[in-house]
Design a protein around this motif. Structure first.
Motif, PDB file in Angstrom:
ATOM      1  N   SER A 265      -3.092  12.932   9.318  1.00 30.08           N
ATOM      2  CA  SER A 265      -2.526  12.658  10.666  1.00 30.08           C
ATOM      3  C   SER A 265      -2.977  13.517  11.519  1.00 30.08           C
ATOM      4  O   SER A 265      -3.438  14.804  11.521  1.00 30.08           O
ATOM      5  CB  SER A 265      -0.962  12.930  10.432  1.00 30.08           C
ATOM      6  OG  SER A 265      -0.505  14.158  10.102  1.00 30.08           O
TER       7      SER A 265
ATOM      8  N   ARG B 207       0.765  -1.255  -0.037  1.00 32.39           N
ATOM      9  CA  ARG B 207       0.099   0.025  -0.036  1.00 32.39           C
ATOM     10  C   ARG B 207       0.804   1.408  -0.109  1.00 32.39           C
ATOM     11  O   ARG B 207       2.023   1.174   0.437  1.00 32.39           O
ATOM     12  CB  ARG B 207      -0.940  -0.133   1.306  1.00 32.39           C
ATOM     13  CG  ARG B 207      -0.310  -0.050   2.587  1.00 32.39           C
ATOM     14  CD  ARG B 207      -1.501  -0.149   3.631  1.00 32.39           C
ATOM     15  NE  ARG B 207      -0.705   0.178   4.729  1.00 32.39           N
ATOM     16  CZ  ARG B 207      -1.377   0.413   6.071  1.00 32.39           C
ATOM     17  NH1 ARG B 207      -2.602   0.928   5.846  1.00 32.39           N
ATOM     18  NH2 ARG B 207      -0.882   0.406   7.181  1.00 32.39           N
TER      19      ARG B 207
ATOM     20  N   THR C  62       4.170   7.168   2.214  1.00 31.16           N
ATOM     21  CA  THR C  62       4.852   6.108   2.652  1.00 31.16           C
ATOM     22  C   THR C  62       4.426   4.700   1.843  1.00 31.16           C
ATOM     23  O   THR C  62       3.352   4.757   1.729  1.00 31.16           O
ATOM     24  CB  THR C  62       4.539   6.036   4.029  1.00 31.16           C
ATOM     25  OG1 THR C  62       4.900   7.086   4.833  1.00 31.16           O
ATOM     26  CG2 THR C  62       5.207   4.687   4.768  1.00 31.16           C
TER      27      THR C  62
ATOM     28  N   ARG D 150      -3.741   2.362  -2.631  1.00 32.68           N
ATOM     29  CA  ARG D 150      -3.570   3.742  -2.061  1.00 32.68           C
ATOM     30  C   ARG D 150      -4.537   4.253  -1.150  1.00 32.68           C
ATOM     31  O   ARG D 150      -5.661   4.212  -1.414  1.00 32.68           O
ATOM     32  CB  ARG D 150      -3.227   4.571  -3.318  1.00 32.68           C
ATOM     33  CG  ARG D 150      -2.845   6.163  -2.792  1.00 32.68           C
ATOM     34  CD  ARG D 150      -2.411   6.955  -4.033  1.00 32.68           C
ATOM     35  NE  ARG D 150      -3.623   7.211  -4.744  1.00 32.68           N
ATOM     36  CZ  ARG D 150      -3.610   7.471  -6.035  1.00 32.68           C
ATOM     37  NH1 ARG D 150      -2.436   7.653  -6.761  1.00 32.68           N
ATOM     38  NH2 ARG D 150      -4.593   7.656  -6.889  1.00 32.68           N
ATOM     39  N   GLU D 151      -4.157   4.630   0.026  1.00 34.43           N
ATOM     40  CA  GLU D 151      -5.080   5.173   0.842  1.00 34.43           C
ATOM     41  C   GLU D 151      -4.647   6.664   1.391  1.00 34.43           C
ATOM     42  O   GLU D 151      -3.617   6.960   1.335  1.00 34.43           O
ATOM     43  CB  GLU D 151      -5.432   4.398   2.048  1.00 34.43           C
ATOM     44  CG  GLU D 151      -4.053   4.293   3.094  1.00 34.43           C
ATOM     45  CD  GLU D 151      -4.408   3.212   3.911  1.00 34.43           C
ATOM     46  OE1 GLU D 151      -4.647   3.450   5.100  1.00 34.43           O
ATOM     47  OE2 GLU D 151      -4.250   1.969   3.732  1.00 34.43           O
ATOM     48  N   HIS D 152      -5.660   7.417   1.689  1.00 32.10           N
ATOM     49  CA  HIS D 152      -5.349   8.860   2.209  1.00 32.10           C
ATOM     50  C   HIS D 152      -5.674   8.864   3.460  1.00 32.10           C
ATOM     51  O   HIS D 152      -6.737   8.579   4.107  1.00 32.10           O
ATOM     52  CB  HIS D 152      -6.036  10.009   1.266  1.00 32.10           C
ATOM     53  CG  HIS D 152      -5.418  10.146  -0.148  1.00 32.10           C
ATOM     54  ND1 HIS D 152      -6.032   9.119  -1.137  1.00 32.10           N
ATOM     55  CD2 HIS D 152      -4.529  10.616  -0.582  1.00 32.10           C
ATOM     56  CE1 HIS D 152      -5.487   9.470  -2.245  1.00 32.10           C
ATOM     57  NE2 HIS D 152      -4.619  10.246  -2.094  1.00 32.10           N
ATOM     58  N   VAL D 153      -4.405   9.510   4.519  1.00 36.81           N
ATOM     59  CA  VAL D 153      -4.822   9.703   5.759  1.00 36.81           C
ATOM     60  C   VAL D 153      -4.804  11.334   6.073  1.00 36.81           C
ATOM     61  O   VAL D 153      -3.962  12.138   5.390  1.00 36.81           O
ATOM     62  CB  VAL D 153      -3.927   8.914   6.693  1.00 36.81           C
ATOM     63  CG1 VAL D 153      -4.219   7.413   6.314  1.00 36.81           C
ATOM     64  CG2 VAL D 153      -2.228   9.136   6.403  1.00 36.81           C
TER      65      VAL D 153
ATOM     66  N   THR E 243       4.608   0.991   1.536  1.00 41.08           N
ATOM     67  CA  THR E 243       4.882  -0.487   2.317  1.00 41.08           C
ATOM     68  C   THR E 243       4.587  -1.925   1.707  1.00 41.08           C
ATOM     69  O   THR E 243       3.626  -1.742   0.758  1.00 41.08           O
ATOM     70  CB  THR E 243       4.317  -0.431   3.816  1.00 41.08           C
ATOM     71  OG1 THR E 243       2.655  -0.555   3.793  1.00 41.08           O
ATOM     72  CG2 THR E 243       4.672   0.818   4.423  1.00 41.08           C
TER      73      THR E 243
ATOM     74  N   GLU F  92       5.344  -6.126   8.323  1.00 34.53           N
ATOM     75  CA  GLU F  92       5.414  -4.994   7.518  1.00 34.53           C
ATOM     76  C   GLU F  92       6.828  -4.631   6.997  1.00 34.53           C
ATOM     77  O   GLU F  92       7.913  -4.626   7.829  1.00 34.53           O
ATOM     78  CB  GLU F  92       4.708  -3.808   7.857  1.00 34.53           C
ATOM     79  CG  GLU F  92       4.755  -2.738   6.973  1.00 34.53           C
ATOM     80  CD  GLU F  92       4.071  -1.287   7.515  1.00 34.53           C
ATOM     81  OE1 GLU F  92       2.641  -1.209   7.097  1.00 34.53           O
ATOM     82  OE2 GLU F  92       4.285  -0.483   8.220  1.00 34.53           O
TER      83      GLU F  92
ATOM     84  N   HIS G  90       0.261  10.683  -5.945  1.00 41.28           N
ATOM     85  CA  HIS G  90      -0.257  10.674  -4.179  1.00 41.28           C
ATOM     86  C   HIS G  90      -1.803  10.937  -4.587  1.00 41.28           C
ATOM     87  O   HIS G  90      -2.356  10.717  -3.442  1.00 41.28           O
ATOM     88  CB  HIS G  90       0.171  11.866  -3.831  1.00 41.28           C
ATOM     89  CG  HIS G  90       1.780  12.019  -3.487  1.00 41.28           C
ATOM     90  ND1 HIS G  90       2.737  12.101  -4.581  1.00 41.28           N
ATOM     91  CD2 HIS G  90       2.303  12.194  -2.467  1.00 41.28           C
ATOM     92  CE1 HIS G  90       3.658  12.122  -4.068  1.00 41.28           C
ATOM     93  NE2 HIS G  90       3.741  12.081  -2.623  1.00 41.28           N
TER      94      HIS G  90
ATOM     95  N   VAL H 115       0.481   5.052   1.324  1.00 41.34           N
ATOM     96  CA  VAL H 115      -0.343   5.758   2.413  1.00 41.34           C
ATOM     97  C   VAL H 115       0.046   7.277   2.235  1.00 41.34           C
ATOM     98  O   VAL H 115       1.166   7.584   2.271  1.00 41.34           O
ATOM     99  CB  VAL H 115      -0.012   5.408   3.869  1.00 41.34           C
ATOM    100  CG1 VAL H 115      -0.761   6.157   4.905  1.00 41.34           C
ATOM    101  CG2 VAL H 115      -0.410   3.910   3.976  1.00 41.34           C
TER     102      VAL H 115
ATOM    103  N   ASP I  11      -0.249  11.146   3.397  1.00 46.70           N
ATOM    104  CA  ASP I  11      -0.937  11.805   4.483  1.00 46.70           C
ATOM    105  C   ASP I  11      -1.125  13.433   4.024  1.00 46.70           C
ATOM    106  O   ASP I  11      -0.088  14.224   3.777  1.00 46.70           O
ATOM    107  CB  ASP I  11       0.501  11.978   5.741  1.00 46.70           C
ATOM    108  CG  ASP I  11       0.034  12.901   6.919  1.00 46.70           C
ATOM    109  OD1 ASP I  11      -1.300  13.171   6.969  1.00 46.70           O
ATOM    110  OD2 ASP I  11       0.939  13.075   7.737  1.00 46.70           O
TER     111      ASP I  11
END
Length: 388
Positions: A381, A12, A254, A376-379, A256, A338, A47, A14, A16
């Motif tokens: 923080s 994935r 990031t 792909r995920e969006h966080v 991973t 991971e 991104h 990630v 931010d």
């Protein structure tokens, strides 16, 4: 194949969005009083274009920039309504939807102006147009010899009521080398082009030359607007001079993956195609389920850094289409653990810039290539300041 109950993806990306907002705010402050355009082409440099665009707007980016028409229209379809510049097209592309959506288009030639005029007439509204001068990059834009004709065509289109000329711009070839003589030469050529346009009666609101590197290192190039791509994602456009951290930027991505298999092997074991890596002791190998089909450079073979089993290591042997291997030594590890390819570098993991150096490329390529079977995920923080 090892299976388990974990619902985490095998690999994935990630992103931010708090880091993006932080970077945009940092760049706005550095460029002021010039306005900031955040470049979100190529799916937001890997991104996520729509998500990054929203974060950039939230952080005060007045403009967004894209390369091609479908990117511009996707942003409009997602609800973006702010100033948006598009600059790369080919003859025969349908411009009317972009004009109807109030996308600002770029003309390199009088023929480009004519195409924009035709689109404006088709949709029955005034098109917003910017002109590009080639000051020495040798890509898009009118040469100095052809510039007066482009200006004349735009002035005629404006006089006829078909276009509003909102900007004049160019792009630097060597801004990541601040002392390169091409920078002075291109800025001088840009100023000459502005003078030619002004003498002809054209002085639009927006004049822009600086990209990320120039926005941060060359104040005279900022004019009314700076275009920042790489720096908005937290990566240094001048890594040989200043790191992201030294510029106050935070890498947003990031990458991973989870170990697919862990196994002990004896000394003398060849690893991956060609056996370019052979174990010199009994050791633990880990199979990481990403490869060049996911955009991991094959030139990462044997050299790119990773964080696995709590320690730094490198890719062992050649990167394959779907996987790569790491030598974990005697560190405890299990399938499903991971592995961090790269990230912000704040907790010991490698960075995209380290990958770029190891692979003999630039961080732009590292982040924009990744995809394939990565999710792909969006966080966002929860840190008030992701730089802390």
């Amino acid at each position: 194949m090892t299976t388990g109950s974990s619902t985490l993806p095998r690999a994935r990306l990630v992103v931010d969005l708090a880091a993006v907002r932080h970077n945009v705010a940092t760049l706005r402050a550095a460029a002021a009083p010039a306005e900031l355009m955040v470049v979100v082409k190529a799916d937001g440099y890997g991104h996520g274009m729509v998500e990054v665009a929203r974060a950039a707007r939230e952080a005060g980016a007045h403009w967004l920039g894209v390369a091609v028409l479908e990117e511009a229209l996707a942003l409009r379809a997602a609800g973006d309504e702010g100033p948006l510049l598009c600059w790369l097209g080919t003859p025969g592309e349908e411009l009317a939807p972009a004009v109807a959506a109030d996308v600002e288009l770029t003309a390199y030639t009088p023929d480009d102006v004519a195409a924009v005029v035709a689109a404006a007439q088709e949709v029955g509204r005034t098109a917003r147009l910017q002109l590009k001068i080639d000051t020495g990059l040798g890509r898009g834009g009118a040469t100095e010899a052809d510039w007066p004709a482009l200006v004349a065509a735009a002035l005629q289109a404006r006089q006829d009521g078909h276009v509003e000329v909102t900007g004049i711009w160019s792009h630097l070839a060597c801004s990541d080398e601040p002392e390169h003589p091409a920078n002075d030469a291109q800025e001088a050529a840009f100023r000459r082009a502005l003078a030619v346009a002004e003498e002809a009666g054209l002085r639009p609101r927006w004049r822009h030359l600086a990209n990320s590197a120039a926005a941060l290192t060359r104040p005279t190039s900022r004019f009314d607007l700076v275009r920042c791509g790489l720096a908005a994602y937290g990566l240094s456009p001048v890594p040989q001079l200043q790191s992201s951290a030294e510029l106050g930027l935070v890498p947003a991505m990031t990458a991973t993956a989870r170990l697919a298999l862990v196994k002990r092997v004896p000394p003398g074991s060849g690893v991956s195609y060609g056996h370019t890596y052979v174990t010199d002791r009994e050791t633990t190998l880990g199979v990481v389920p990403v490869g060049y089909a996911e955009g991991v450079l094959r030139s990462a073979s044997g050299v790119a850094p990773l964080l696995a089993a709590g320690r730094r290591t490198t890719v062992a042997g050649r990167v394959c289409m779907d996987q790569l291997v790491v030598d974990l030594g005697d560190a405890p590890a299990a399938a499903g653990d991971e592995v961090v390819l790269f990230g912000p570098g704040l907790t010991g993991e490698p960075t995209a810039e380290e990958w770029a150096r190891a692979c003999g490329t630039i961080s732009y390529e590292i982040v924009t290539r990744l995809g394939g079977r990565f999710t792909r995920e969006h966080v966002d923080s929860t840190q008030e300041d992701p730089a802390r």
